[in-house]
Design a protein around this motif. Structure first.
Motif, PDB file in Angstrom:
ATOM      1  N   SER A 147       0.868  -1.397   0.065  1.00 39.05           N
ATOM      2  CA  SER A 147       0.026  -0.044  -0.205  1.00 39.05           C
ATOM      3  C   SER A 147       0.867   1.253   0.173  1.00 39.05           C
ATOM      4  N   THR A 148       0.442   2.296  -0.627  1.00 41.42           N
ATOM      5  CA  THR A 148       1.236   3.650  -0.956  1.00 41.42           C
ATOM      6  C   THR A 148       0.407   4.641  -0.835  1.00 41.42           C
ATOM      7  N   ALA A 149       1.114   5.867  -0.251  1.00 48.05           N
ATOM      8  CA  ALA A 149       0.512   7.064  -0.325  1.00 48.05           C
ATOM      9  C   ALA A 149       1.572   8.106  -0.860  1.00 48.05           C
ATOM     10  N   VAL A 150       1.002   8.777  -1.887  1.00 44.98           N
ATOM     11  CA  VAL A 150       1.946   9.644  -2.625  1.00 44.98           C
ATOM     12  C   VAL A 150       1.532  11.054  -2.522  1.00 44.98           C
ATOM     13  N   LYS A 151       2.551  12.129  -2.229  1.00 45.26           N
ATOM     14  CA  LYS A 151       1.931  13.430  -2.008  1.00 45.26           C
ATOM     15  C   LYS A 151       1.586  14.183  -3.049  1.00 45.26           C
ATOM     16  N   ASP A 152       0.674  14.959  -3.286  1.00 43.91           N
ATOM     17  CA  ASP A 152       0.152  15.813  -4.109  1.00 43.91           C
ATOM     18  C   ASP A 152      -0.152  17.172  -3.761  1.00 43.91           C
ATOM     19  N   GLY A 153       0.639  18.095  -3.417  1.00 43.04           N
ATOM     20  CA  GLY A 153       0.533  19.208  -2.764  1.00 43.04           C
ATOM     21  C   GLY A 153       0.578  19.179  -1.413  1.00 43.04           C
ATOM     22  N   ASP A 154      -0.725  19.440  -0.824  1.00 39.67           N
ATOM     23  CA  ASP A 154      -0.585  19.490   0.731  1.00 39.67           C
ATOM     24  C   ASP A 154      -1.542  18.084   1.004  1.00 39.67           C
ATOM     25  N   TRP A 156      -2.222  13.689   0.622  1.00 40.93           N
ATOM     26  CA  TRP A 156      -1.585  12.300   0.431  1.00 40.93           C
ATOM     27  C   TRP A 156      -2.766  11.684  -0.682  1.00 40.93           C
ATOM     28  N   VAL A 157      -2.260  11.031  -1.369  1.00 38.81           N
ATOM     29  CA  VAL A 157      -3.294  10.366  -2.284  1.00 38.81           C
ATOM     30  C   VAL A 157      -3.023   8.736  -2.069  1.00 38.81           C
ATOM     31  N   ILE A 158      -3.818   8.081  -1.558  1.00 40.11           N
ATOM     32  CA  ILE A 158      -3.493   6.643  -0.901  1.00 40.11           C
ATOM     33  C   ILE A 158      -4.186   5.593  -1.734  1.00 40.11           C
ATOM     34  N   ASN A 159      -3.399   4.696  -1.966  1.00 41.14           N
ATOM     35  CA  ASN A 159      -3.752   3.369  -2.777  1.00 41.14           C
ATOM     36  C   ASN A 159      -3.567   2.378  -1.860  1.00 41.14           C
ATOM     37  N   ALA A 160      -4.519   1.502  -1.429  1.00 40.91           N
ATOM     38  CA  ALA A 160      -4.130   0.460  -0.572  1.00 40.91           C
ATOM     39  C   ALA A 160      -5.132  -0.503  -0.674  1.00 40.91           C
ATOM     40  N   HIS A 161      -4.798  -1.903  -0.170  1.00 38.81           N
ATOM     41  CA  HIS A 161      -5.780  -3.055  -0.104  1.00 38.81           C
ATOM     42  C   HIS A 161      -5.342  -3.698   1.371  1.00 38.81           C
ATOM     43  N   LYS A 162      -6.411  -3.467   2.343  1.00 35.30           N
ATOM     44  CA  LYS A 162      -6.257  -4.203   3.422  1.00 35.30           C
ATOM     45  C   LYS A 162      -7.083  -5.168   4.007  1.00 35.30           C
ATOM     46  N   TRP A 163      -6.858  -6.009   4.756  1.00 34.62           N
ATOM     47  CA  TRP A 163      -7.780  -6.911   5.381  1.00 34.62           C
ATOM     48  C   TRP A 163      -7.419  -7.297   6.833  1.00 34.62           C
ATOM     49  N   ARG A 179       3.127   2.800   2.471  1.00 39.66           N
ATOM     50  CA  ARG A 179       4.751   3.291   2.020  1.00 39.66           C
ATOM     51  C   ARG A 179       4.687   4.603   1.490  1.00 39.66           C
ATOM     52  N   THR A 180       5.499   5.499   2.182  1.00 39.20           N
ATOM     53  CA  THR A 180       5.420   7.040   1.635  1.00 39.20           C
ATOM     54  C   THR A 180       6.785   7.393   1.013  1.00 39.20           C
ATOM     55  N   ASP A 181       7.738   6.415   1.076  1.00 37.38           N
ATOM     56  CA  ASP A 181       9.108   6.819   0.321  1.00 37.38           C
ATOM     57  C   ASP A 181       9.496   5.453  -0.371  1.00 37.38           C
ATOM     58  N   LEU A 182       9.080   5.438  -1.587  1.00 40.15           N
ATOM     59  CA  LEU A 182       9.169   4.048  -2.407  1.00 40.15           C
ATOM     60  C   LEU A 182      10.834   3.719  -2.503  1.00 40.15           C
ATOM     61  N   ASP A 183      11.466   4.922  -2.487  1.00 38.05           N
ATOM     62  CA  ASP A 183      12.980   4.748  -2.650  1.00 38.05           C
ATOM     63  C   ASP A 183      13.697   4.044  -1.391  1.00 38.05           C
ATOM     64  N   ALA A 184      13.082   4.026  -0.162  1.00 39.14           N
ATOM     65  CA  ALA A 184      13.793   3.756   0.960  1.00 39.14           C
ATOM     66  C   ALA A 184      13.158   2.281   1.530  1.00 39.14           C
ATOM     67  N   HIS A 185      13.955   1.642   2.241  1.00 38.50           N
ATOM     68  CA  HIS A 185      13.458   0.662   2.871  1.00 38.50           C
ATOM     69  C   HIS A 185      12.301   0.723   3.380  1.00 38.50           C
ATOM     70  N   PRO A 186      11.227  -0.225   3.467  1.00 36.33           N
ATOM     71  CA  PRO A 186      10.008  -0.221   4.035  1.00 36.33           C
ATOM     72  C   PRO A 186      10.031   0.017   5.632  1.00 36.33           C
ATOM     73  N   TYR A 187      10.945  -0.325   6.490  1.00 31.34           N
ATOM     74  CA  TYR A 187      11.228   0.153   7.805  1.00 31.34           C
ATOM     75  C   TYR A 187      11.515   1.548   7.803  1.00 31.34           C
ATOM     76  N   SER A 188      12.001   2.417   6.943  1.00 33.15           N
ATOM     77  CA  SER A 188      12.418   3.586   7.118  1.00 33.15           C
ATOM     78  C   SER A 188      11.466   4.636   5.969  1.00 33.15           C
ATOM     79  N   GLY A 189      10.659   4.061   5.547  1.00 30.87           N
ATOM     80  CA  GLY A 189       9.966   4.795   4.287  1.00 30.87           C
ATOM     81  C   GLY A 189       8.360   4.425   4.573  1.00 30.87           C
ATOM     82  N   THR A 190       7.814   4.340   5.774  1.00 30.74           N
ATOM     83  CA  THR A 190       6.499   3.861   5.916  1.00 30.74           C
ATOM     84  C   THR A 190       5.993   4.870   6.857  1.00 30.74           C
ATOM     85  N   SER A 191       4.454   5.204   6.607  1.00 31.35           N
ATOM     86  CA  SER A 191       3.906   5.966   7.586  1.00 31.35           C
ATOM     87  C   SER A 191       2.362   5.379   7.967  1.00 31.35           C
TER      88      SER A 191
END
Length: 416
Positions: A147-154, A156-163, A179-191
């Protein structure tokens, strides 16, 4: 059994025990006997009574409407509420609300505390914790989070599938781990981001049918499958620091695993109480069942292991005040999950047909406790962590005198 809990912990737990015995468990018994579900109006009445007795939300600071107990001090109360199918809910200490309150209190902004935490404590709103994903997403291996969240201005645009989003069916807000920083390891790029359930693009697909899914209240918290399709929320909805979601989740889960241990320990203890009462009355082959040595020994073993689990949890709680206590918590959670499963299984066996029937709470306990070996980290995940720790600092000097194969007699030496 004396555990040398603090005077405050013992005093509050005693009052919680009295509330369970005098008010909550009698209503539970009635619901089991009649098949009538306990209404939310009744739950709210329990909350009012808990407030009158200074028992409401023991885990929450007083400024937000709770009792403000220290973590170690509240654990004995969690054990008492675990004795009833509705005990934790009756004093607003039920998962995942208890953990979500703790998360917001730890790292939430002042605005989040006022607008979300305060009404959450009072039961005016409810929340779901959206972390687990279907395969091949994040589960026992959280690094696989998709699941991801990408910034668009102020925003978050979230696309996720949870259960397995606990209380997700009727949540007003989700604490979504993405995940909010796709270039980082998930442990340091998730919010962790607060998402209103009525935001455009939020789809509650279904409540996951599951073992233990049929309770005795009309409340439908469930474990929901939820999709987030281009959901937009303000960046200020980030809970804690951006990209520190894993660290926050670990803080949440460490304490949450121990409160789960105590709730399930209470459930196991009540199961033994029911079983022993039955064994004392039921006659077979000339004596009551309590006089059968095999059963007495099995009960003794269960009491011993349950005592050991309680001691482990209290030790881990003390360590958690000083460190992340990762291994102590893992050991406590894995051991207690297995002990409570085995204890409740024994209680059900002792009760025979009354165990698999639902006039008594044991069958419900049996269904509920099985999930404990999976939720908050499966047994295998905790064993993996414990084993990694166990092999971190091996002292090879301990085996330097172990007999070794004579090098001159090795097959490759003989060929030379």
């Amino acid at each position: 059994m004396e555990y040398h809990d603090s005077e405050k912990a013992t005093e509050v737990a005693g009052r919680v025990e009295a509330f369970m015995d005098d008010v909550v468990i009698p209503r539970e018994r009635e619901a089991l006997a009649t098949g009538e579900q306990i209404t939310m109006d009744e739950i709210h009445d329990f909350w009012d009574q808990a407030k009158e007795r200074d028992l409401f939300a023991p885990q929450v600071p007083e400024e937000y409407g709770g009792q403000g107990l220290d973590f170690s001090d509240m654990l004995p109360s969690f054990e008492q509420v675990g004795r009833s199918l509705i005990g934790a809910l009756a004093i607003r200490a039920n998962a995942p609300q208890e953990g979500n309150m703790h998360t917001l209190e730890m790292v939430g902004s002042e605005q989040q505390k006022e607008e979300i935490l305060r009404p959450l404590v009072q039961g005016e709103i409810t929340t779901g914790f959206a972390m687990t994903e279907p395969k091949q997403g994040g589960g026992s291996d959280p690094k696989m989070l998709q699941s991801t969240a990408v910034k668009d201005g102020d925003e978050w645009v979230i696309n996720a599938h949870k259960w397995w989003t606990s209380d997700g069916l009727d949540a007003d807000y989700y604490l979504a781990m993405v995940r909010t920083d796709l270039d980082a390891h998930p442990y340091s790029g998730t919010s962790i981001i607060l998402v209103p359930s009525d935001a455009d693009g939020v789809e509650v697909v279904r409540n996951i049918p599951h073992v233990g899914g049929h309770g005795i209240t009309e409340r439908e918290g469930g474990h929901a499958e939820v999709k987030f399709n281009n959901v937009r929320v303000p960046v200020e909805n980030t809970v804690g620091e951006e990209n520190e979601g894993f660290q926050i989740a670990q803080m949440r889960l460490g304490g949450g695993r121990l409160t789960h241990c105590m709730r399930y320990s209470g459930m196991a203890e009540r199961s033994l109480e029911v079983a022993k009462a039955y064994l004392a009355e039921r006659e077979a082959f000339g004596t009551t069942l309590e006089e059968k040595q095999a059963l007495r020994h099995r009960i003794a073993d269960a009491e011993t292991r349950l005592h050991a689990a309680r001691c482990m949890v209290r030790h881990a709680a003390r360590e958690l005040d000083r460190s992340d206590a990762r291994i102590e918590v893992a050991m406590s959670k894995m051991f207690t999950a297995n002990v409570t499963n085995e204890t409740i299984d024994l209680a059900l066996q002792c009760l025979g047909g009354n165990g698999i029937g639902k006039d008594l709470p044991i069958a419900h306990f049996y269904e509920n406790v099985r999930a404990f070996r999976i939720v908050d980290g499966a047994d295998e995940v905790h064993r993996r962590s414990i084993a990694r720790w166990a092999f971190e600092d091996v002292d090879e000097a301990e085996v330097e005198n172990a007999l070794q194969f004579d090098e001159d007699l090795r097959i490759d030496a003989l060929d030379e």
